[in-house]
Design a protein around this motif. Structure first.
Motif, PDB file in Angstrom:
ATOM      1  N   ASP A  15       0.808  -1.230   0.000  1.00 14.56           N
ATOM      2  CA  ASP A  15       0.000   0.000   0.000  1.00 14.56           C
ATOM      3  C   ASP A  15       0.836   1.273   0.000  1.00 14.56           C
ATOM      4  OD1 ASP A  15       0.807   0.514   2.661  1.00 14.56           O
ATOM      5  OD2 ASP A  15      -0.979  -0.412   3.500  1.00 14.56           O
ATOM      6  N   GLN A  30      -5.472   4.047  -5.258  1.00  5.97           N
ATOM      7  CA  GLN A  30      -6.185   4.023  -3.987  1.00  5.97           C
ATOM      8  C   GLN A  30      -5.987   5.310  -3.199  1.00  5.97           C
ATOM      9  OE1 GLN A  30      -7.968   1.086  -3.327  1.00  5.97           O
ATOM     10  NE2 GLN A  30      -8.973   2.208  -1.670  1.00  5.97           N
ATOM     11  N   ALA A  33      -8.636   1.064  -8.200  1.00 13.33           N
ATOM     12  CA  ALA A  33      -9.841   1.623  -7.591  1.00 13.33           C
ATOM     13  C   ALA A  33     -10.381   2.799  -8.383  1.00 13.33           C
ATOM     14  CB  ALA A  33      -9.546   2.044  -6.151  1.00 13.33           C
TER      15      ALA A  33
END
Length: 341
Positions: free
Chosen positions: A52, A73, A313
């Motif tokens: 991430d 994201q 996303a």
């Protein structure tokens, strides 16, 4: 402000991995008054940041699927370099399979890893889908022309030490190919070459022979270098120093081929034969990072594929992600001989 320069990479050929193995990255951090940490040696709470990229102070060199997914994201990262190293991508079939070409893949069962916990950690699925899509396209076929069989995967993969990596299977679908559950799987890299040879698998489609680089775009082609925005904002000199040592390591690899080969074997978790089979004898080509227009354009091809297949996303502007200045300044330092040995 972070007090640690964190580093993470994948088990693939990278100049930053060479620089780390030679001790140059830790030295650079120290010269800039920073501690130095490697996620592969950290606990699970930090190791997840490999995917991430939310850890302030982190520089990552590895597959583009997690890097692009993290940016989509909303992770505050910047793209500071891209490499292109062809790494033996292929569609393989069982020893007794009649399939010998892309056209003959029509209607066969292809192994595609299932979704993992999130988009970034679903990189095995993304690699296989894009690998098959690229293999099928020259034959006028698409993913709609094959029968997708989902393969079980580790839902929460972690960055690991070298020993832990060697204890897990790095090639998805080989077991299912051998037991007849699927007819073809996508493989890439040095370890996969060793596994394929060990089990007598045959190459049905060699993606590396394509003259069109766009048909070789995948998770590692091109491979991004990304940095957390906070480190770039507050300690730009550390980022520039990191890149300078990476460039220096890429130069070193071209002058000490045997020593570089030994490091790359450790980095790729493979033996000499696997490295040569995957990357050829001139495996140092492509180690130098750049943000050349052609590499950025190829990354855009990957971004579009990932977005279209649900791995991002949201879409985002690729040009706004680029931060070319640190690499330009690092190159100037190397050219002037101002990189500390």
């Amino acid at each position: 402000m972070t007090d640690t320069l964190w580093y993470t990479r994948c088990p693939v050929p990278t100049a930053s991995g060479l620089a780390h193995s030679l001790g140059w990255l830790g030295d650079t951090a120290a010269r800039n008054g920073l501690a130095f940490g490697v996620l592969q040696d950290a606990g699970p709470e930090l190791a997840v940041r490999h995917f991430d990229h939310t850890l302030p102070g982190l520089i990552r060199e590895g597959g583009n699927v997690p890097a692009l997914a993290a940016r989509a994201q909303g992770s505050p990262t910047r793209l500071i370099g891209l490499t292109w190293i062809d790494e033996a991508q292929a569609i393989v079939v069982g020893p007794n399979s009649p399939v010998t070409s892309a056209a003959e893949l029509a209607g066969v069962r292809v192994g595609i890893p299932a979704w993992a916990r999130d988009q970034a950690r679903s990189f095995p699925r993304a690699m296989a889908l894009h690998g098959f899509a690229n293999a099928l396209r020259p034959a006028g076929l698409t993913l709609a022309d094959v029968r997708i069989v989902e393969l079980g995967v580790e839902p929460n993969p972690q960055v690991r030490t070298e020993i832990q990596h060697r204890e897990r299977a790095l090639t998805w679908g080989v077991a299912e190919l051998l037991d007849g559950t699927v007819d073809a799987v996508y493989i890439k890299g040095a370890h996969a070459q060793e596994v394929a040879k060990e089990h007598g698998l045959r190459v049905a489609v060699d993606l590396d022979v394509s003259a069109t680089r766009a048909l070789r775009v995948n998770n590692g082609t091109p491979r991004p270098l990304t940095v957390h925005q906070e480190l770039l904002d507050t300690r730009p000199e550390a980022v520039i120093g990191f890149l300078a040592q990476t460039l220096r390591a890429a130069d070193w690899a071209t002058t000490d081929h045997d020593a570089a080969a030994e490091v790359l074997q450790r980095e790729t978790l493979s033996g000499p034969a696997g490295v040569i089979a995957a990357y050829g004898t001139d495996f140092t080509v492509g180690l130098h990072p750049s943000l050349s227009p052609d590499r950025v354009e190829l990354l855009a091809v990957q971004k579009q594929f990932l977005y279209a297949h649900g791995f991002l996303a949201a879409d985002f502007d690729l040009d706004s992600w680029l931060a070319p200045e640190p690499l330009e300044q690092a190159r100037a330092l190397v050219a002037a001989g101002q990189v500390a040995a």
